[in-house]
Design a protein around this motif. Structure first.
Motif, PDB file in Angstrom:
ATOM      1  N   UNK A 163      -9.145   5.955  -1.175  1.00 32.92           N
ATOM      2  CA  UNK A 163      -7.849   6.137  -0.533  1.00 32.92           C
ATOM      3  C   UNK A 163      -6.954   4.925  -0.785  1.00 32.92           C
ATOM      4  N   UNK A 164      -5.764   4.966  -0.165  1.00 32.96           N
ATOM      5  CA  UNK A 164      -4.701   4.031  -0.538  1.00 32.96           C
ATOM      6  C   UNK A 164      -5.109   2.565  -0.450  1.00 32.96           C
ATOM      7  N   UNK A 165      -5.667   2.138   0.688  1.00 31.76           N
ATOM      8  CA  UNK A 165      -6.013   0.717   0.851  1.00 31.76           C
ATOM      9  C   UNK A 165      -7.069   0.286  -0.157  1.00 31.76           C
ATOM     10  N   UNK A 222       5.411  -4.143   7.451  1.00 33.16           N
ATOM     11  CA  UNK A 222       6.832  -4.030   7.047  1.00 33.16           C
ATOM     12  C   UNK A 222       7.709  -4.961   7.873  1.00 33.16           C
ATOM     13  N   UNK A 223       7.200  -6.174   8.101  1.00 31.16           N
ATOM     14  CA  UNK A 223       7.965  -7.181   8.818  1.00 31.16           C
ATOM     15  C   UNK A 223       7.811  -7.143  10.325  1.00 31.16           C
ATOM     16  N   UNK A 224       7.168  -6.114  10.892  1.00 30.87           N
ATOM     17  CA  UNK A 224       6.943  -6.033  12.332  1.00 30.87           C
ATOM     18  C   UNK A 224       5.716  -6.843  12.708  1.00 30.87           C
ATOM     19  N   UNK A 225       5.906  -7.848  13.537  1.00 26.06           N
ATOM     20  CA  UNK A 225       4.825  -8.761  13.913  1.00 26.06           C
ATOM     21  C   UNK A 225       3.803  -8.038  14.791  1.00 26.06           C
ATOM     22  N   UNK A 226       2.526  -8.122  14.413  1.00 31.70           N
ATOM     23  CA  UNK A 226       1.448  -7.492  15.178  1.00 31.70           C
ATOM     24  C   UNK A 226       0.491  -8.507  15.789  1.00 31.70           C
ATOM     25  N   UNK A 227       0.837  -9.797  15.712  1.00 29.70           N
ATOM     26  CA  UNK A 227      -0.100 -10.816  16.186  1.00 29.70           C
ATOM     27  C   UNK A 227      -0.307 -10.766  17.696  1.00 29.70           C
ATOM     28  N   UNK A 228       0.614 -10.156  18.430  1.00 31.91           N
ATOM     29  CA  UNK A 228       0.469 -10.034  19.888  1.00 31.91           C
ATOM     30  C   UNK A 228       0.463  -8.558  20.305  1.00 31.91           C
ATOM     31  N   UNK A 229       0.092  -7.689  19.367  1.00 31.58           N
ATOM     32  CA  UNK A 229       0.150  -6.245  19.626  1.00 31.58           C
ATOM     33  C   UNK A 229      -1.150  -5.734  20.252  1.00 31.58           C
ATOM     34  N   UNK A 230      -1.016  -4.714  21.084  1.00 31.92           N
ATOM     35  CA  UNK A 230      -2.212  -4.010  21.564  1.00 31.92           C
ATOM     36  C   UNK A 230      -2.706  -3.085  20.463  1.00 31.92           C
ATOM     37  N   UNK A 232       0.857  -1.188   0.000  1.00 32.47           N
ATOM     38  CA  UNK A 232       0.000   0.000   0.000  1.00 32.47           C
ATOM     39  C   UNK A 232       0.891   1.235   0.000  1.00 32.47           C
ATOM     40  N   UNK A 233       0.588   2.191  -0.869  1.00 37.46           N
ATOM     41  CA  UNK A 233       1.325   3.451  -0.926  1.00 37.46           C
ATOM     42  C   UNK A 233       0.511   4.515  -0.201  1.00 37.46           C
ATOM     43  N   UNK A 234       1.033   4.962   0.942  1.00 34.69           N
ATOM     44  CA  UNK A 234       0.318   5.967   1.729  1.00 34.69           C
ATOM     45  C   UNK A 234       0.110   7.241   0.931  1.00 34.69           C
ATOM     46  N   UNK A 243       6.067   4.544   7.191  1.00 33.92           N
ATOM     47  CA  UNK A 243       6.597   5.235   6.020  1.00 33.92           C
ATOM     48  C   UNK A 243       5.599   5.263   4.879  1.00 33.92           C
ATOM     49  N   UNK A 244       6.070   5.724   3.717  1.00 33.29           N
ATOM     50  CA  UNK A 244       5.164   5.902   2.576  1.00 33.29           C
ATOM     51  C   UNK A 244       4.771   4.579   1.939  1.00 33.29           C
ATOM     52  N   UNK A 245       5.731   3.670   1.822  1.00 30.82           N
ATOM     53  CA  UNK A 245       5.454   2.359   1.211  1.00 30.82           C
ATOM     54  C   UNK A 245       5.268   1.336   2.327  1.00 30.82           C
ATOM     55  N   UNK A 246       4.089   0.746   2.398  1.00 31.99           N
ATOM     56  CA  UNK A 246       3.733  -0.133   3.511  1.00 31.99           C
ATOM     57  C   UNK A 246       3.407  -1.530   2.979  1.00 31.99           C
TER      58      UNK A 246
END
Length: 450
Positions: A131-133, A149-157, A100-102, A169-172
């Protein structure tokens, strides 16, 4: 729950304030973003679109404005507009990577729900059209975001996911997986959508009409998790319907006296600042209300009077042993009467039937001692009226919200009593060699004091 407060404050003119508060819905507190304009208070659910603050726009409405250009009232995709049966079977429960390009306006153009604290994955709950999405044509409402961007969100709040999306960033590159079983959770509305508020009928002065920014109005029309509270003739108070030992609550009562929104701030100082700002906005609208009511009533006047000199909400002490039992009443001062209504009249005919009508000529103002249960501790914000009637003396104890309100009401009542006496035509009767002016007798009997 700790609630972050925002700056801003009340005062003259159009009060502007924004920040996080809590709202009481179904006996539970829920975090909301409150935005106060000149004519309305807008409450938004805790769900926030990503990327808005990153782009320097800040807040839920920013992403919405970016979406408005793409289709007005239908400019958002939700689980209602994009039901699970429309999602290809080949997509269901399979991991996908979507680039996705922001955009500078609107960020990624999505809203998210869920998070570790909710025992749910991070889910895309809305996609804003244009919009972008949306432009990728590869993302769906109900997609779980597994990584950014490689950051794991499976256990994120939820907040950790929002920050990750802002920093991307701009490119996601989003790693997602469609979860059909999560659709009921995505469909579930914010508690804000459960806040009741009246819809005024067309016969009323336009109490629900808000001439705000049209962009803001469009953004409201596409959000189920926003509640707009028109402030015209609302009653803003503290310490009335909900116990407030910490002095952190502000209450907003609807003009028809049927609905109450209770807001909680992080501390008493923030609560007082919010109260001042909302109260100031309501007061600024009163002259317009009086003009609209005058136009509505025309030559008919109001309950036997010709004009409204002042009106507003007061708290009236309910007779009984409970020292803290107060109720809201709408009080109207005309050129000759003090009128009390239980709510703001909607229909023209309702103005002719107040709950009580007291001639100012037979009314006197009495200052009471320090008001027990007054919203400002130790400050006397109460006053009483006494009126001579055929049934005897009737007394009403009222409470204002601020010292300025107290001064305005007491001054208006005293001046109204004097002015009403001047309206009386002098009538004389023969008493032998001299004449007795009945007007003078009335003056001596009912001259207001205080």
């Amino acid at each position: 729950m700790a609630v972050a407060a925002a700056g801003g404050g009340g005062g003259g003119g159009r009060a502007q304030r924004s920040g996080w508060l809590e709202v009481l819905v179904r006996e539970r507190w829920h975090k909301v973003l409150a935005n106060l304009g000149g004519e309305a208070l807008v409450l938004s659910g805790e769900e926030r679109p990503d990327g808005a603050a990153h782009n320097g726009l800040g807040g839920d409405g920013a992403a919405c404005r970016g979406a408005e250009g793409g289709g007005g009232g239908s400019a958002v995709r939700t689980a209602f507009t994009d039901p699970p049966e429309q999602v290809p079977e080949a997509v269901s429960n399979k991991k996908r990577c979507v680039k996705v390009l922001k955009q500078e306006l609107g960020g990624l153009g999505i809203s998210i729900k869920g998070g570790k604290e909710n025992k749910m994955p991070i889910l895309i709950s809305k996609i804003f059209k244009g919009l972008a999405a949306d432009q990728t044509q590869a993302l769906y409402v109900g997609d779980a975001i597994l990584a950014v961007n490689g950051t794991d969100l499976r256990d994120a709040t939820h907040d950790e996911a929002v920050q990750a999306l802002k920093r991307a960033g701009k490119e996601v590159l989003l790693e997602v997986k469609y979860m059909r079983e999560a659709t009921p959770y995505v469909k579930k509305g914010s508690p804000v959508s459960e806040i009741g508020w009246e819809t005024p009928p067309p016969e009323s002065p336009r109490l629900g009409c808000v001439s705000a920014d049209p962009l803001s109005q469009l953004s409201l029309s596409i959000h189920r998790d926003k509640k707009t509270i028109p402030l015209k003739m609302c009653y803003v108070t503290r310490n009335m319907t909900v116990s407030d030992p910490e002095n952190r609550l502000t209450e907003v009562h609807s003009p028809d006296a049927k609905h109450t929104v209770v807001l909680r701030s992080k501390d008493s100082a923030t609560a007082q600042a919010w109260f001042n700002a909302i109260h100031s906005s309501v007061n600024d609208l009163i002259p317009r209300v009086i003009a609209e009511v005058r136009d509505q009533l025309g030559k008919a006047g109001i309950a036997g009077s010709r004009e409204i000199r002042h009106l507003g909400w007061l708290a009236e002490k309910v007779p009984g042993d409970n020292e803290k039992h107060w109720k809201p009443v709408l009080v109207v001062l005309t050129e000759k009467d003090l009128l009390i209504y239980e709510s703001m009249p909607r229909m023209k005919e309702a103005w002719f039937s107040p709950l009580h009508t007291y001639p100012l000529l037979a009314t006197r103002l009495v200052h009471s001692g320090p008001g027990k249960g007054s919203p400002q501790s130790g400050v006397d914000l109460s006053f009483a009226t006494r009126t001579g009637t055929r049934q005897g003396i009737e007394t009403h104890l009222f409470r204002t919200e601020t010292s300025r309100d107290l001064s305005l009401w007491t001054r208006s009542i005293v001046q109204g009593c004097h002015n009403s006496a001047e309206l009386i035509t002098e009538i004389t009767t023969s008493t032998g060699p001299s004449f007795l002016s009945k007007t003078n007798c009335v003056h001596h009997s009912f001259l207001p004091v205080g």
